[in-house]
Design a protein around this motif. Structure first.
Motif, PDB file in Angstrom:
ATOM      1  N   MET A 488      31.709  32.258  49.730  1.00  0.00           N
ATOM      2  CA  MET A 488      33.017  32.047  49.110  1.00  0.00           C
ATOM      3  C   MET A 488      33.301  30.559  48.917  1.00  0.00           C
ATOM      4  O   MET A 488      33.854  30.142  47.891  1.00  0.00           O
ATOM      5  CB  MET A 488      34.112  32.679  49.967  1.00  0.00           C
ATOM      6  N   GLY A 489      32.891  29.766  49.893  1.00  0.00           N
ATOM      7  CA  GLY A 489      33.132  28.331  49.811  1.00  0.00           C
ATOM      8  C   GLY A 489      32.403  27.651  48.677  1.00  0.00           C
ATOM      9  O   GLY A 489      32.818  26.576  48.213  1.00  0.00           O
ATOM     10  N   ARG A 490      31.305  28.267  48.171  1.00  0.00           N
ATOM     11  CA  ARG A 490      30.568  27.648  47.058  1.00  0.00           C
ATOM     12  C   ARG A 490      31.397  27.662  45.782  1.00  0.00           C
ATOM     13  O   ARG A 490      31.160  26.856  44.874  1.00  0.00           O
ATOM     14  CB  ARG A 490      29.249  28.380  46.788  1.00  0.00           C
ATOM     15  N   ALA A 491      32.317  28.587  45.665  1.00  0.00           N
ATOM     16  CA  ALA A 491      33.151  28.700  44.466  1.00  0.00           C
ATOM     17  C   ALA A 491      34.621  28.455  44.802  1.00  0.00           C
ATOM     18  O   ALA A 491      35.513  29.022  44.188  1.00  0.00           O
ATOM     19  CB  ALA A 491      32.978  30.078  43.826  1.00  0.00           C
ATOM     20  N   ARG A 492      34.852  27.617  45.798  1.00  0.00           N
ATOM     21  CA  ARG A 492      36.212  27.265  46.217  1.00  0.00           C
ATOM     22  C   ARG A 492      37.033  28.509  46.590  1.00  0.00           C
ATOM     23  O   ARG A 492      38.163  28.691  46.184  1.00  0.00           O
ATOM     24  CB  ARG A 492      36.899  26.419  45.148  1.00  0.00           C
ATOM     25  N   TYR A 493      36.371  29.363  47.340  1.00  0.00           N
ATOM     26  CA  TYR A 493      36.989  30.535  47.977  1.00  0.00           C
ATOM     27  C   TYR A 493      37.526  31.556  46.981  1.00  0.00           C
ATOM     28  O   TYR A 493      38.670  31.976  47.038  1.00  0.00           O
ATOM     29  CB  TYR A 493      38.014  30.098  49.019  1.00  0.00           C
ATOM     30  N   LYS A 494      36.600  31.966  46.104  1.00  0.00           N
ATOM     31  CA  LYS A 494      36.856  33.141  45.275  1.00  0.00           C
ATOM     32  C   LYS A 494      36.414  34.375  46.076  1.00  0.00           C
ATOM     33  O   LYS A 494      35.510  34.296  46.918  1.00  0.00           O
ATOM     34  CB  LYS A 494      36.099  33.037  43.961  1.00  0.00           C
ATOM     35  N   PRO A 495      37.018  35.524  45.840  1.00  0.00           N
ATOM     36  CA  PRO A 495      36.745  36.691  46.694  1.00  0.00           C
ATOM     37  C   PRO A 495      35.362  37.287  46.461  1.00  0.00           C
ATOM     38  O   PRO A 495      34.790  37.187  45.377  1.00  0.00           O
ATOM     39  CB  PRO A 495      37.837  37.682  46.277  1.00  0.00           C
ATOM     40  N   VAL A 496      34.866  37.930  47.515  1.00  0.00           N
ATOM     41  CA  VAL A 496      33.655  38.748  47.419  1.00  0.00           C
ATOM     42  C   VAL A 496      34.091  40.207  47.387  1.00  0.00           C
ATOM     43  O   VAL A 496      34.742  40.684  48.322  1.00  0.00           O
ATOM     44  CB  VAL A 496      32.712  38.519  48.612  1.00  0.00           C
ATOM     45  N   ILE A 497      33.743  40.891  46.301  1.00  0.00           N
ATOM     46  CA  ILE A 497      34.051  42.318  46.182  1.00  0.00           C
ATOM     47  C   ILE A 497      32.822  43.094  46.651  1.00  0.00           C
ATOM     48  O   ILE A 497      31.807  43.180  45.949  1.00  0.00           O
ATOM     49  CB  ILE A 497      34.416  42.694  44.730  1.00  0.00           C
ATOM     50  N   GLU A 498      32.896  43.623  47.860  1.00  0.00           N
ATOM     51  CA  GLU A 498      31.804  44.455  48.370  1.00  0.00           C
ATOM     52  C   GLU A 498      31.769  45.764  47.571  1.00  0.00           C
ATOM     53  O   GLU A 498      32.804  46.306  47.193  1.00  0.00           O
ATOM     54  CB  GLU A 498      32.014  44.748  49.856  1.00  0.00           C
ATOM     55  N   TYR A 499      30.560  46.258  47.325  1.00  0.00           N
ATOM     56  CA  TYR A 499      30.399  47.384  46.402  1.00  0.00           C
ATOM     57  C   TYR A 499      29.271  48.263  46.917  1.00  0.00           C
ATOM     58  O   TYR A 499      28.116  47.855  46.937  1.00  0.00           O
ATOM     59  CB  TYR A 499      30.076  46.824  45.023  1.00  0.00           C
ATOM     60  N   CYS A 500      29.599  49.456  47.353  1.00  0.00           N
ATOM     61  CA  CYS A 500      28.605  50.364  47.916  1.00  0.00           C
ATOM     62  C   CYS A 500      28.671  51.691  47.184  1.00  0.00           C
ATOM     63  O   CYS A 500      29.748  52.262  46.997  1.00  0.00           O
ATOM     64  CB  CYS A 500      28.857  50.577  49.417  1.00  0.00           C
ATOM     65  N   GLY A 501      27.528  52.164  46.755  1.00  0.00           N
ATOM     66  CA  GLY A 501      27.470  53.447  46.059  1.00  0.00           C
ATOM     67  C   GLY A 501      26.067  53.997  46.149  1.00  0.00           C
ATOM     68  O   GLY A 501      25.510  54.134  47.224  1.00  0.00           O
ATOM     69  N   GLY A 502      25.494  54.264  44.988  1.00  0.00           N
ATOM     70  CA  GLY A 502      24.142  54.794  44.980  1.00  0.00           C
ATOM     71  C   GLY A 502      23.699  55.117  43.583  1.00  0.00           C
ATOM     72  O   GLY A 502      24.521  55.279  42.674  1.00  0.00           O
ATOM     73  N   THR A 503      22.386  55.204  43.417  1.00  0.00           N
ATOM     74  CA  THR A 503      21.824  55.567  42.119  1.00  0.00           C
ATOM     75  C   THR A 503      22.386  56.898  41.649  1.00  0.00           C
ATOM     76  O   THR A 503      22.683  57.090  40.472  1.00  0.00           O
ATOM     77  CB  THR A 503      20.290  55.642  42.230  1.00  0.00           C
ATOM     78  N   GLU A 504      22.544  57.832  42.602  1.00  0.00           N
ATOM     79  CA  GLU A 504      23.041  59.165  42.243  1.00  0.00           C
ATOM     80  C   GLU A 504      24.537  59.178  41.973  1.00  0.00           C
ATOM     81  O   GLU A 504      25.068  60.173  41.468  1.00  0.00           O
ATOM     82  CB  GLU A 504      22.692  60.161  43.352  1.00  0.00           C
ATOM     83  N   ILE A 505      25.233  58.097  42.280  1.00  0.00           N
ATOM     84  CA  ILE A 505      26.671  58.001  42.024  1.00  0.00           C
ATOM     85  C   ILE A 505      26.918  57.343  40.671  1.00  0.00           C
ATOM     86  O   ILE A 505      27.933  57.589  40.016  1.00  0.00           O
ATOM     87  CB  ILE A 505      27.380  57.194  43.137  1.00  0.00           C
TER      88      ILE A 505
END
Length: 724
Positions: A488-505
């Motif tokens: 986050m600090g590399r881009a002056r603390y822009k958010p990280v959107i975690e994203y979990c799913g799957g190929t079948e989703i």
């Protein structure tokens, strides 16, 4: 971690210097910190928001970033917010604009504002799929050549469609929608930005939508000249670059199905996927250029006994190698159509038609062949529209490959939303890649944690301006709090959107949002249109808003998710034996998840016998089959993915049972090297064994199945550090 740091109002100038800041800068920072504390107090989300926005910059020592973050939230407890939404910015997001215009229509009197009402809107997307998805299709400018009879209806065959039937009667072509001109996309807008390694001092290459359309049309016409039957499967085994994207779109536009094969696979794995999919042709490259070295690719495709291959040169316009009889060069393939015949008439397909065959490891050793239908691309684009806020004018980069779901996801997530995709043809763990992100003005950068870890260790992003980034996306494996604070600090603390799913989703089932506070290495919300459940030890769902940890299950009403497998019984794999909720059987996913007391979710790895190595799902059986045969002293092995105690991606540990249990002369480190060599040669060159442990026997069930979950728990408790 927070306990190791002083509270901010106790931090001194010498503490700042001890974090690696030069004395003059330390004095200035200390004065600015005191002012922030006077304005917001020493320990509030507003304090951190002010510090991260105004005090910190990427070139300050990371130890100082840690000192500020952990000092601010020293007494906060679990899940401190590393980022909180600004109301004005939230109102300008895709979802924010929609809710400002139609929030009361959707939610009635409970609607307040986009931030306060986001969770209500997510629940609305689950309870009112007809309204929600019709709205999303309008936002994405989806073109149906034959409109659906409705959005969702129950299906008489519960086993074939446990969640119902989506868009019955609809006909469309996802590639045609990607190339359509509308109010979100003009002919001269940028469709693809790219750069080849070694050309890092040159501006990024640029392809407009007009140019992309013409290239895709030409390749689609050339495909038709091959004389393949309708709906034939055509494989792509090459890096994700401008040519592979053009080929991908052309295959779908012409009514065929793409077979996705990762360019890192060994010949046996390529052959398996070609056989399962019954591919009639394959597009590949002569080689892959990485770090100035040429890695053979076409030879692997030949060794896999592939069908007819179209071979593209990695560099330049030609190559000197001799092609197999029946194979054809990219130049000769395109020459079949001397010039573009104009608009290619897109083949209109029923919504359930297969557009892409992707593979995900099963527990039997053979990869599951998962068809993406015409609906799946819409799901991918909708996730990007809602959760990553991808829109016209954005530039989206995600180092990936068409062999994994994030490759096709990137194509649809960017183009269907009127954004450009940014492709770097080289290693993503170099300063050259970091420069490309700067030069392409990337606004959404997708990552996997392994890449972030390497960036942090090597500091290869230092000196590059990533301020154009509005958010990061992260998927593929469990992330690490400190590494993502650094990111986050590399881009002056822009958010990280975690994203979990799957190929079948076809996308995510759990993620984050720019309308919610985001905690590091955590998910803040089920994805739009998704409802999830955490099962207790008896297989029963916890109350949906209650904290708990267990195997994750999904409500089956999920737009874009799979309903068939090419080589397995879909119902048996995903639904058989699962509990029923609200009259519908829940869908199995296979991950362990925790819902925290503050309502965030955290992933705790696989619950079944597959694991996740560097963002690649792989079956334990596939690894064990190879390891069992590398040394005559080995009786049997168990491959286990073990999360490190500090968090982050799973580490591969091999538990070994020797034929002679008294044999103590074998060098386990040498055995680890042998395992690595065999796995990288026969399965995937990206896999690495972290350590080898010995056992007198493997724990088994009464039916003689290896209890890998028990082994995983035991190895995790050992707090075993990987051997280098």
């Amino acid at each position: 971690m927070a306990s190791a740091f002083r509270a901010l109002d106790c931090a001194s100038r010498s503490d700042i210097e001890a974090a690696g800041v030069l004395p003059g800068a330390a004095e200035r920072l200390h004065d600015e910190l005191k002012k922030i504390i006077r304005d917001h107090g020493p320990a509030s989300p507003a304090t951190w928001r002010s510090i991260s926005a105004g005090l910190l910059d990427p070139e300050l020592p990371f130890a100082f970033h840690q000192m500020m973050f952990y000092g601010c939230f020293k007494d906060f407890g679990p899940d401190p917010p590393a980022w909180t939404p600004d109301p004005e910015a939230a109102a300008l997001t895709n979802v924010g604009k929609l809710l400002e215009n139609r929030g009361e229509e959707f939610l009635g009197s409970v609607y307040r504002d986009p931030i306060s009402s986001f969770s209500d809107f997510q629940k609305f997307s689950v309870s009112n799929p007809e309204v929600y998805w019709r709205t999303i299709f309008e936002e994405l400018r989806v073109l149906f050549s034959v409109p659906p009879q409705c959005i969702l209806r129950d299906h008489p065959n519960v086993e074939s469609h446990p969640g119902g039937q989506w868009l019955p009667g609809a006909f469309l072509n996802p590639a045609e929608i990607c190339l359509a001109v509308n109010d979100r996309r003009g002919l001269n807008d940028t469709a693809i930005l790219w750069r080849d390694e070694g050309a890092d001092e040159l501006p990024p290459n640029r392809m407009t939508f007009k140019e992309l359309r013409e290239e895709v049309w030409l390749v689609a016409y050339a495909l038709k000249e091959m004389g393949l039957a309708e709906e034939s499967a055509i494989a792509i085994d090459m890096p994700m670059n401008v040519n592979s994207v053009i080929i991908y779109l052309a295959i779908v536009l012409a009514g065929y199905a793409v077979v996705s094969i990762a360019d890192s696979f060994a010949p046996s794995e390529i052959s398996t996927r070609l056989t399962i999919s019954k591919a009639k042709a394959i597009f590949t490259q002569d080689s892959i250029i990485r770090g100035g070295k040429s890695i053979p690719l076409y030879s692997r495709v030949v060794d896999a006994q592939s069908p007819k291959a179209v071979v593209i040169p990695a560099k330049g316009s030609s190559f000197s190698m001799k092609l197999r009889d029946g194979d054809i060069s990219w130049h000769d393939f395109r020459e079949r159509v001397k010039q573009c015949k104009g608009v290619f008439p897109a083949v209109q397909m029923p919504v359930e038609a297969c557009t892409n065959i992707l593979f995900s490891s099963g527990t039997t050793g053979e990869p599951k062949a998962i068809p993406w239908t015409c609906a799946t691309p819409l799901r991918a684009a909708a996730d990007a529209w809602c959760h990553m806020d991808v829109r016209k004018g954005d530039v989206v980069a995600w180092p990936t490959n068409l062999g994994w779901m994030m490759g096709p996801w990137l194509v649809y997530a960017s183009l269907l939303n009127g954004a450009a995709m940014a492709l770097y043809n080289g290693s993503p763990v170099t300063s050259d890649f970091a420069k490309f992100i700067q030069d392409a003005r990337v606004t959404m950068l997708g990552v996997i944690p392994s890449i972030v870890r390497t960036w942090k260790i090597t500091n290869c992003t230092s000196g590059y301006d990533w301020s154009a980034i509005r958010c990061f996306g992260s998927t593929g494996e469990a992330s690490n709090v400190d590494e993502y604070l650094w990111l986050m600090g590399r881009a002056r603390y822009k958010p990280v959107i975690e994203y979990c799913g799957g190929t079948e989703i076809g996308g995510g089932f759990i993620t984050g949002s720019l309308l919610q506070p985001q905690s590091l290495a955590a998910f803040s919300t089920p994805a739009m249109g998704c409802s999830l459940f955490i099962l207790d030890n008896n297989g029963h769902p916890f109350p949906q808003d209650a904290p708990g940890m267990g195997e994750l299950a999904l409500y089956p009403v999920m737009f874009g998710s799979s309903s068939t497998l090419l080589n397995a019984n879909h119902y048996d794999v995903y639904f058989k034996g699962m509990p029923v909720w609200n009259g519908k059987v829940l869908r199995r996913h296979g991950d362990f998840f925790e819902r925290t007391s503050r309502g965030y979710y955290r992933a705790h790895g696989r619950a079944d016998d597959t694991m996740n190595l560097g963002g690649i799902k792989v079956s334990s059986v596939e690894i064990e089959r190879i390891c069992n045969s590398v040394d005559e002293n080995v009786l049997e092995t168990a491959a286990i993915g073990v999360p490190p105690p500090e968090g982050g991606p799973e580490q591969l540990v091999i538990a070994v049972v020797f034929k002679d249990s008294d044999n103590s002369s074998l060098d386990l480190n040498q055995l680890r090297i042998i395992f690595n060599s065999a796995l990288q040669k026969k399965l995937n060159p990206l896999f690495r064994v972290s350590s080898v442990v010995t056992l007198p026997s493997l724990p088994r069930t009464a039916s003689n199945k290896v209890m890998r979950r028990i082994l995983r728990q035991q190895l995790s408790q050992l707090d075993q550090k990987p051997k280098l």
